[in-house]
Design a protein around this motif. Structure first.
Motif, PDB file in Angstrom:
ATOM      1  N   TYR A 170      24.761 -38.384  -0.926  1.00 24.12           N
ATOM      2  CA  TYR A 170      24.374 -37.549   0.209  1.00 24.12           C
ATOM      3  C   TYR A 170      23.219 -38.177   0.992  1.00 24.12           C
ATOM      4  CZ  TYR A 170      27.458 -33.716  -1.152  1.00 24.12           C
ATOM      5  OH  TYR A 170      28.553 -32.955  -1.428  1.00 24.12           O
ATOM      6  N   THR A 171      22.272 -38.768   0.247  1.00 20.36           N
ATOM      7  CA  THR A 171      21.162 -39.408   0.943  1.00 20.36           C
ATOM      8  C   THR A 171      21.662 -40.572   1.797  1.00 20.36           C
ATOM      9  OG1 THR A 171      19.721 -38.812  -0.883  1.00 20.36           O
ATOM     10  CG2 THR A 171      18.913 -40.494   0.610  1.00 20.36           C
ATOM     11  N   ARG A 203      24.636 -40.925   2.986  1.00 20.89           N
ATOM     12  CA  ARG A 203      25.420 -40.371   4.083  1.00 20.89           C
ATOM     13  C   ARG A 203      24.503 -39.835   5.191  1.00 20.89           C
ATOM     14  NH1 ARG A 203      29.758 -40.195   7.324  1.00 20.89           N
ATOM     15  NH2 ARG A 203      30.475 -38.081   7.767  1.00 20.89           N
ATOM     16  N   LEU A 204      23.452 -39.160   4.783  1.00 25.79           N
ATOM     17  CA  LEU A 204      22.513 -38.641   5.788  1.00 25.79           C
ATOM     18  C   LEU A 204      21.855 -39.788   6.542  1.00 25.79           C
ATOM     19  CD1 LEU A 204      20.913 -35.702   3.789  1.00 25.79           C
ATOM     20  CD2 LEU A 204      22.151 -35.502   5.946  1.00 25.79           C
TER      21      LEU A 204
END
Lengths: 624, 465
Positions: A21-22, A24-25
């Motif tokens: 997620y990191t 992707r962000l």
């Protein structure tokens, strides 16, 4: 099996998701900027505020082109609930079928744009957008609707501005606006700055078209944050990037609207033109094209769709700007230019005389002209036949034909310096240049070295191939009034306070020296003021008008009546050309009209009986 | 009362601070996103932020009550509580539907969602049940009873229908995995039927749950991003498909695992673990490829069905996907964000992102605070999850440990699905972001869950069960 170690599986899952997620962000928010663009597309809208178009004043400061507020009835499909079509149709005075058709039309036609990637015209109709359902309603019309608008959610009014013409004159000059069409919008030339969108107005003809950029003003742009319903919520970044809409500075025209109206009145029921120019500046004071129309007929889409077809079909072609586009043989007024060229070329002097030999070319009865002035006064055809022969056949070359070729081209250069045979540098589009033949022209007709003066002799009296526009005729009067120079005729005296465009401040000198003009001017004075002159009907008691009549032979019907003049003789204030189709001799119709125009311009009023006398002359002239 | 006097020193402050700060950030985001100029007061009860404040107040009060009640009561009354919530879940099915789901009990806006509370009661009962098992001696019956405890509320929730909460119930499988409840008895029974095979245990059976999880996640992820093209910013011109990206990521992770084993694995394990990695990589690559292959061979209407379920296609009329808008909101935040209350895409007023105060609340937060803000938030959640795992492992009581793991896994699911939804990795199934999203039931249930955990942990030394 050690179950406690299984916590590492769970921890691994948690950390793996955190890591993914990191990343992707990081990718979405820092690396990839497509989302920023997407967000702008979704939420930030440019709202364009179109300023009222620039207004126009006449030379006396009267507002002649202005703007009036109108209203559009906008509809937003998404907000429409339970539309009672019958009641709505009744409110706007339509039938329910018309309402339904209009809906279909909007859905299909509005917001069509050219999709570059697919190369097709795609409809961009969106239910949440507001589209004009009814356009260009007056305050009265919209008020009647607005009283009941609460019953019809999804409809609201929008203010727009449209042209209005306080004086119903000068339509052919001022031109008209209509909605930019697809070609305009897609044209790289016209719409390089993406100013025009569907629904934008654009100058379609006349000054409105030529000065489009000067008149349209600067669009205001507001960046707003919009909601999903397309309502503006707030200005973006506190309006940091916004620009204010700015109306264009007014145009000041050289036109005198009172003169224009008077000219149109005088020309009522006739076909033809009046062009009046201030010689010292080149400003066009009046340009009448008759028959004309009320410019208010072509304001707004509704009016245009109603009236344009009628005007276009009218067999008197009121939409045709005769002063600019009609090309006529000039007739005897051409003799003025011939005299000047003759003297400059040295083939004659101001005191040269030629016998009136009617076998050469027909003429009326008058004493033999013993000077240029007399020749002009009597408008002696044989005189100019002989004069022009000397210009064309200067016997510089041994071969007669080569000599004629040499002479004609020299003559052509003179003509060109008078602004003839080519377009003048006027601030209006759609102008014709007339025709002054040169050697190439006749070579095409007769073959190289197959023609001489005798072949082309009718050019000497302004007939044959020669063609001038009324504007060019008036410009000849300007040149003579100025004794050899002119500013390009133009309509706009000043853009705001900046003065006219640079090209209208440049003096154009003819190839004829000013000293040769006095003899011609004297001749023109006699035409109006001496017995034996052809335009005594134009004479004024206290103003010396210098003029020249012309009667243009017309194989199709009655002769055209033409007259050019300037006044007063010393320090001229106005130069004018009047051309009336099928009206007979120049002295009979065109000259009195010119005289009235001059009197009105210089004194502000006219002698009444003269005007009525003109009307008597009018009566037998029935145009058809 | 010695226990309560020492409460402040017994409470786990790192977890408590993470918990409270999430509540504060959440409240601030709800205030920003639903801000109405006409009622700017945060206590304006006509606005969503006013209501949220009210819920927070109620939740903190409930938290206080929880701290005052003896912990034994939850273990003792786990069964009645569980049955009570089941009853509520049945009753709710006869309530009038709101937004197409029969999820609310109550009047008007003051309704509650029993599904939110069912998670807690299921966690309690599961903890009680597993803590009483002889974990080494499992039968098909014990496994099925465990599964049944979570299946009963899950089925009722599915009938509402509430796909999000249904998925969340599968988080308890991880807790069972951690506690050694395996599906091995079932798998052994199947495998041992084959003549000549008589196994005592299987690796697949023991690790059935995480393997199943990986398979499902991989399949869903392949469907969602398989056809999306990614360009890599620092390698301009290179565009890779999501499907290829998944395989590259798998290879990378396998390599990491391989290196880890080479470095830390014992000699005995090394060969079998290497085999598992290689087999796993081949298997998962094949799985991902076959999923996208099968999908590509499906008929258009079947594809549409699947895409609708995954949230790739919501409005057949061609409006933008909610997900696409949510991603635009997140992505447009940039590195540093647009600033508090400056969200232009995801504010409630602009309504470009539906549900931006509930299921999509990560959008406005990410739009306002940018990459650093959203990563900070992700780190708080990660910290909280790791802390809960740490707390779970330090419990002396199995009940406490299992309950803590239940909380960790529920929160993890909510966190992973909710944020994944906002960044386009997970189908749009509406579940709230814990402690963040607007909504009385979700705030109260998460707070109760957390206070219970804090209370149990604070008394971990007193109980030995």
């Amino acid at each position: 099996m050690n179950l406690e170690n299984r916590k590492y599986v769970i921890i691994a899952f948690i950390l793996l998701v955190g890591f993914i997620y990191t990343s992707r962000l990081f990718y979405m928010q820092v690396v990839d900027d497509t989302w920023v663009l997407r967000a702008q597309e979704i939420a930030e809208k440019r709202k364009e505020i179109i300023p009222p178009r620039g207004v126009m004043f006449d030379r006396k400061g009267r507002k002649i082109v202005s703007n009036k507020t109108y209203y559009n009835l906008m509809m937003t499909e998404e907000k429409i609930t339970h539309l009672d079509t019958a009641a709505f149709a009744k409110l706007i005075g339509w039938t329910p079928i018309m309402v339904r058709e209009r809906f279909k039309e909007i859905v299909k036609g509005e917001g069509v744009y050219y999709n570059k990637s697919s190369g097709k015209h795609t409809s961009n109709y969106q239910k949440m957008r507001a589209y004009p359902f009814l356009k260009e309603l007056t305050l009265d019309e919209i008020t009647k609707i607005l009283v009941h608008i609460a019953n019809f959610p999804g409809f609201k009014e929008e203010v727009t501005s449209m042209r209005t013409y306080p004086y119903a004159n000068g339509a052919n000059i001022l031109g008209y606006l209509n909605e930019a069409n697809r070609e305009d919008i897609e044209s790289k030339e016209i719409n390089a700055d993406h100013f025009y969108r569907p629904g934008s107005n654009i100058g379609r003809s006349g000054i409105e078209r030529f000065y489009e950029k000067e008149l349209r003003g600067r669009k205001g742009i507001r960046y707003v944050v919009t909601s999903a319903m397309n309502n503006a919520i707030e200005s973006y970044a506190n309006g940091k990037y916004d620009t204010v809409a700015k109306q264009a500075i007014p145009l000041k025209l050289g036109m005198d609207i009172v003169m224009q109206a008077y000219g149109e009145k005088l020309m009522k029921g006739k076909k033809g033109c009046i062009v009046a120019i201030e010689p010292s500046t080149g400003e066009i004071v009046t340009m009448v094209s008759s028959p004309s129309y009320d410019p208010n007929l072509l304001v707004g889409r509704r009016n245009i769709s109603l009236n344009y077809p009628k005007l276009a079909r009218d067999k008197d072609i009121p939409l045709f700007p005769r002063p600019l586009q009609a090309e006529y043989p000039p007739g005897s007024i051409f003799k003025l230019v011939q005299s000047l060229i003759g003297m400059q070329e040295g083939v004659v002097t101001e005191n040269s005389g030629f016998a009136c030999i009617k076998s050469m070319v027909g003429c009326h009865n008058h004493p033999n002209a013993s000077s240029i002035a007399e020749a002009v006064q009597y408008s002696c055809n044989p005189y100019f036949y002989q004069l022009v022969r000397k210009v064309i056949q200067q016997k510089v070359k041994k071969n007669l034909y080569a000599d004629a070729e040499f002479g004609l081209n020299k003559w052509h250069r003179y003509m060109s310096s008078f602004g003839l045979g080519r377009e003048l540098d006027v601030d209006i589009t759609g102008q014709n240049g007339g025709l002054i033949p040169d050697s190439k022209y006749y070579d095409k007709w007769y073959g190289h070295h197959q023609w001489a003066f005798s072949t082309i002799r009718s050019i000497s009296i302004g007939q044959g191939e020669i063609k001038l526009t009324p504007l060019q005729m008036a410009n000849i009067a300007v040149i003579i009034a100025n004794k050899g120079w002119y500013y390009s005729p133009h309509f706009v005296k000043s853009i705001g306070k900046k003065g006219p465009k640079a090209n209208f401040r440049k003096k154009h000198k003819t190839l004829v020296e000013s000293k040769y003009f006095d003899a011609v001017i004297e001749g023109m004075r006699r035409v109006v003021n001496e017995s034996g002159g052809t335009a005594k009907s134009a004479r004024l008691e206290d103003i010396i008008i210098c003029g020249k009549t012309g009667t243009v032979q017309n194989p199709q019907g009655k002769d055209h009546s033409v007259f050019i003049a300037f006044a007063p003789r010393d320090n001229p204030k106005i130069a004018i050309a009047v051309f009336v189709e099928n009206a007979g001799a120049g002295g009979a119709v065109a000259a009195p009209i010119a005289s009235l125009m001059i009197e009105k311009y210089l004194k502000g009023k006219v002698t009444k009986d003269k005007e009525s006398k003109l009307n008597e002359v009018d009566k037998p002239i029935i145009i058809h | 009362m010695r226990k309560n006097d020492a409460l402040l020193s017994q409470i786990d402050w790192p977890l408590f601070i993470a918990f409270i700060s999430l509540l504060i950030f959440g409240m601030a985001t709800v205030y920003s996103v639903a801000f109405n100029e006409e009622h700017p007061n945060i206590f304006a009860f006509s606005e969503k932020y006013g209501k949220q404040m009210l819920w927070l107040g109620v939740s903190l009060f409930l938290g206080l009550l929880i701290f005052l009640i003896d912990v034994d009561i939850y273990r003792k009354f786990a069964v009645p509580i569980y049955i009570f919530t089941l009853l509520l879940l049945v009753i709710v099915l006869f309530m009038p539907p709101i937004n197409g789901a029969r999820a609310w009990i109550g009047i008007g806006s003051m309704g509650i969602q029993p599904a939110e509370f069912a998670k807690i009661s299921t966690a309690l009962l599961l903890s009680k049940y597993i803590s009483g098992l002889m974990i080494k001696h499992q039968t098909i019956n014990t496994v099925l009873t465990g599964v049944g405890i979570l299946m009963a509320p899950a089925i009722l929730v599915a009938l509402q229908p509430d796909a999000g909460t249904l998925v969340v119930f599968s988080s308890f499988l991880f807790v069972m995995y951690r506690e050694g409840m395996t599906f091995d008895p079932i798998i052994l029974k199947l495998v041992n039927r084959i003549p000549g095979i008589n196994l005592k245990s299987t690796w697949v059976g023991n690790h059935f749950i995480p393997l199943l999880f990986i398979v499902v996640v991989l399949a869903v992820l392949t469907l969602i991003i398989g056809e999306v093209e990614f360009s890599i910013g620092f390698l301009p011109g290179i565009i890779i498909k999501g499907g290829t990206g998944i395989i590259i990521t798998l290879a990378f992770l396998s390599l990491l695992a391989f290196l880890y084993i080479r470095r830390f694995g014992t000699k005995r394990d090394r060969a079998s673990l290497t085999f598992i990695i290689v087999f796993g990589f081949v298997f998962m690559t094949a799985l991902s490829s076959s999923v996208s292959f099968v999908f590509s061979k499906l008929a258009r209407h079947q594809k549409d069905r699947i895409e609708m379920v995954l949230g790739l296609k919501e409005d057949p009329n061609g409006k933008d996907y909610n997900r696409n808008r949510a991603m635009a909101a997140v992505g447009s935040g940039g590195a540093f964000g647009k600033g508090y209350k400056e969200a232009s895409v995801s504010s409630v007023e602009s309504n470009h992102v539906p549900e931006s105060e509930t299921d999509f609340i990560f959008c406005p937060f990410a739009e306002e605070w940018g990459f650093f803000g959203s990563v900070f938030l992700v780190f708080i959640y990660l910290f909280m999850l790791m802390r809960i795992v740490f707390i779970a492992e330090r419990q002396r009581s199995a009940f406490n440990r299992i309950y803590a793991y239940c909380v960790a896994m529920i929160l993890f699911y909510h966190f992973a699905i909710n944020i994944g939804m906002n960044i386009g990795f997970v189908p749009v199934i509406g579940i709230p972001l814990p402690f963040f999203s607007y909504g009385g039931s979700s705030i109260m249930s998460f707070c109760i869950m957390m206070f219970l955990l804090l209370k149990l942990d604070s008394q971990r030394k007193d109980v030995l069960r």
